[in-house]
Design a protein around this motif. Structure first.
Motif: not given
Length: 249
Positions: A209-219
């Protein structure tokens, strides 16, 4: 389902002596560094070969098409392995040993593989953008006395890039995601850091979940910047939102 949720795991210490959130952020730095360097490489090579595919010299077009087909059709994972494991063995012994002994060999390899792979996709977009322009654009350059190189530089490429900005945005988002393949050759980027956190803590859902949120923020940030760039570079009456209008010049 018997699962012990622990969202405070991000602030607990990892075996490296730093909080797990810092482990993820360290992986993020490698992800961004790999993606940024590979993107610069992809833009330069993609622009060159994409332009060559639209020239009037058949042999140049064939070479450029061969480059595109080579790097576009070989899976990225295979290219990573070829660059990391095979290429050093094909070079002279001293050079191969030097490459394998580099402290950041996996980063350099990932950047090269990702850069070549993405450049082939960028080349297709550049070709499409140039071919989407009216023939009058090229003829106008010739009428002004510009050489073919000058016509591409000052007339065709600036207009073509305005058209393909949305497509390039997708490629930039893809290069960030594709950087995760680098974990297979030992680069501890964001996805690898996430797997490491999961293996040490067994908190699978929290780590992912943490990695997903980081990827979403970058996108989201990349998408916002691309939309801003589209507005800045749009030509009123000709290109809006990355597409050509019905009216010509």
């Amino acid at each position: 389902m018997h699962y012990n949720w622990n969202w405070g795991i991000f602030w607990e210490m990892s075996p490296d002596g730093i909080p797990y959130i810092d482990t993820l952020l360290a992986g993020l730095k490698w992800t961004l560094a790999t993606a940024a360097c590979a993107w610069i490489m992809a833009l330069i090579l993609g622009t060159i070969f994409g332009t060559l595919r639209t020239t009037t010299k058949p042999w140049v077009v064939r070479i450029a098409n061969g480059y595109v087909e080579l790097f576009r059709n070989i899976p990225l994972l295979v290219q990573m392995f070829l660059w990391y494991f095979v290429m050093p063995e094909l070079l002279p012994g001293a050079i191969g040993d030097w490459i394998k002994s580099l402290p950041d060999a996996s980063f350099v390899t990932a950047t090269l593989a990702l850069g070549f792979f993405t450049s082939s996709r960028v080349a297709v977009q550049v070709t499409t953008g140039i071919q989407a322009l009216p023939r009058g654009q090229r003829m106008a350059g010739a009428a002004l006395g510009l050489t073919p190189v000058q016509t591409y530089r000052y007339v065709l490429l600036p207009m073509a890039f305005r058209i393909i900005i949305p497509a390039l945005t997708n490629e930039f988002a893809a290069i960030i995601k594709n950087s995760s393949v680098a974990l297979t050759i030992g680069l501890v980027e964001l996805t690898a850091a996430t797997y490491s956190m999961r293996e040490f803590t067994f908190q699978t859902f929290e780590a992912l979940t943490g990695a997903t949120i980081i990827y979403l923020i970058i996108s989201v940030i990349a998408l916002f910047m691309a939309r801003l760039l589209e507005k800045i570079t749009a030509v009123p009456g000709y290109i809006t939102g990355g597409s050509t209008s019905a009216g010509g010049h």
